[in-house]
Design a protein around this motif. Structure first.
Motif, mmCIF file in Angstrom:
data_model
loop_
_atom_site.group_PDB
_atom_site.id
_atom_site.type_symbol
_atom_site.label_atom_id
_atom_site.label_comp_id
_atom_site.label_asym_id
_atom_site.label_seq_id
_atom_site.Cartn_x
_atom_site.Cartn_y
_atom_site.Cartn_z
ATOM 1 N N ARG A 71 7.984 28.175 2.734
ATOM 2 C CA ARG A 71 9.380 28.151 3.171
ATOM 3 C C ARG A 71 9.494 28.289 4.687
ATOM 4 N N TYR A 72 8.472 28.845 5.324
ATOM 5 C CA TYR A 72 8.539 29.073 6.764
ATOM 6 C C TYR A 72 8.027 27.867 7.559
ATOM 7 N N LEU A 73 7.082 27.116 7.003
ATOM 8 C CA LEU A 73 6.573 25.937 7.690
ATOM 9 C C LEU A 73 7.497 24.743 7.534
ATOM 10 N N ASN A 74 8.523 24.868 6.705
ATOM 11 C CA ASN A 74 9.371 23.720 6.393
ATOM 12 C C ASN A 74 10.709 23.764 7.121
ATOM 13 N N ASN A 75 10.777 24.491 8.223
ATOM 14 C CA ASN A 75 12.043 24.617 8.941
ATOM 15 C C ASN A 75 12.549 23.283 9.476
ATOM 16 N N ARG A 76 11.624 22.370 9.830
ATOM 17 C CA ARG A 76 12.063 21.085 10.377
ATOM 18 C C ARG A 76 12.935 20.336 9.378
ATOM 19 N N ALA A 77 12.512 20.307 8.124
ATOM 20 C CA ALA A 77 13.293 19.612 7.100
ATOM 21 C C ALA A 77 14.606 20.347 6.836
ATOM 22 N N GLU A 78 14.553 21.668 6.769
ATOM 23 C CA GLU A 78 15.758 22.439 6.489
ATOM 24 C C GLU A 78 16.782 22.305 7.614
ATOM 25 N N ASN A 79 16.305 22.343 8.861
ATOM 26 C CA ASN A 79 17.226 22.224 9.998
ATOM 27 C C ASN A 79 17.854 20.838 10.085
ATOM 28 N N SER A 80 17.148 19.821 9.588
ATOM 29 C CA SER A 80 17.684 18.460 9.673
ATOM 30 C C SER A 80 18.879 18.252 8.766
ATOM 31 N N HIS A 81 19.159 19.216 7.874
ATOM 32 C CA HIS A 81 20.333 19.112 7.008
ATOM 33 C C HIS A 81 21.623 19.495 7.737
ATOM 34 N N ARG A 82 21.510 20.147 8.884
ATOM 35 C CA ARG A 82 22.697 20.677 9.549
ATOM 36 C C ARG A 82 23.722 19.605 9.917
ATOM 37 N N PRO A 83 23.300 18.465 10.531
ATOM 38 C CA PRO A 83 24.302 17.420 10.813
ATOM 39 C C PRO A 83 24.997 16.912 9.551
ATOM 40 N N THR A 84 24.252 16.872 8.429
ATOM 41 C CA THR A 84 24.854 16.431 7.168
ATOM 42 C C THR A 84 25.929 17.396 6.725
ATOM 43 N N ARG A 85 25.652 18.685 6.814
ATOM 44 C CA ARG A 85 26.643 19.679 6.407
ATOM 45 C C ARG A 85 27.893 19.605 7.277
ATOM 46 N N ARG A 86 27.709 19.374 8.575
ATOM 47 C CA ARG A 86 28.875 19.246 9.455
ATOM 48 C C ARG A 86 29.730 18.058 9.046
#
Length: 236
Positions: free
Chosen positions: A160-175
């Motif tokens: 879960r900690y090495l996968n921050n790049r994928a998780e952070n890329s969801h932010r524009p979608t949520r906006r």
């Protein structure tokens, strides 16, 4: 020599106006009425419904052209999935990015089981035509099943900690999901987010890793490619 502005076949507004409206729609969290107001300030009188049709017609095509111009992506793929609530039902947005944060692809599906994971893996391989060296995911077991069947021999890390790049890329979608007051159908979500990921990412390099001069060169190159791929001559 004609001084008339170039237009896309079948459209009366200049191509520059249309691709500027599509650019505004995908780069910024603006409503269609906001874009209508911005264009009106520049002397372009057009309804938000026309802008909506432009974005539907050209957004996916512009994104596909940018995808072809994209340099070879990295060899480490980070994958993640988040839920989308559409008309009261839960769907899942699957997303893959490389180690540099470049979005490789997205897929909206009803489930997040092994079948859905394999479908997403096969979509990625068909589009990119090469296999990664390593994939990084969270602890969802569906990824492991898909990796063993579709990508045997590829290293698979679960963290879960090495996968921050994928998780952070969801932010524009949520906006955009909030700004659009949720998506109306899975088809609409897939169509918009596929185009949005490519167009938004084309103009959003990892600025914090660049010097000011590097960022300006990257930005100029992004605008140059955008002008080349959206000019009316390529659509004639």
């Amino acid at each position: 020599m004609s001084t008339e502005p170039s237009t896309y076949p079948g459209y009366r507004f200049p191509a520059e106006v249309i691709h500027h409206a599509v650019w505004l729609h995908h780069l910024f969290s603006l409503s269609l009425r906001d874009i209508e107001l911005i264009l009106a300030k520049r002397g372009v009188v057009v309804s938000y419904e026309s802008i909506r049709r432009w974005c539907l017609r050209f957004g996916v095509d512009f994104a596909a052209r940018l995808r072809k111009r994209r340099p070879r992506t990295g060899d480490t793929w980070h994958m993640d999935e988040v839920y989308l609530k559409i008309n009261g039902e839960l769907f899942y947005l699957w997303r893959a990015v490389d180690q540099y944060g470049v979005v490789l692809d997205i897929l909206v599906q009803e489930r997040r089981d092994a079948t859905a994971a394999k479908r997403f893996f096969k979509r990625l391989l068909a589009d990119l035509e090469y296999k990664p060296r390593r994939i990084v995911t969270d602890g969802l077991r569906s990824y492991g099943v898909a990796q063993r069947e579709v990508l045997p021999g590829v290293r698979h890390r679960t963290s879960r900690y090495l996968n921050n790049r994928a998780e952070n890329s969801h932010r524009p979608t949520r906006r955009r999901e909030r700004q659009m007051q949720r998506f109306k159908s899975p088809e609409q979500a897939q169509r918009f987010l596929s185009a949005h990921a490519m167009i938004y990412g084309h103009f959003r390099p990892r600025r914090h890793l660049m010097t000011a001069s590097q960022y300006r060169r990257s930005r100029d190159k992004a605008f140059r490619i955008w002008r080349q791929e959206t000019c009316a001559q390529t659509w004639a």
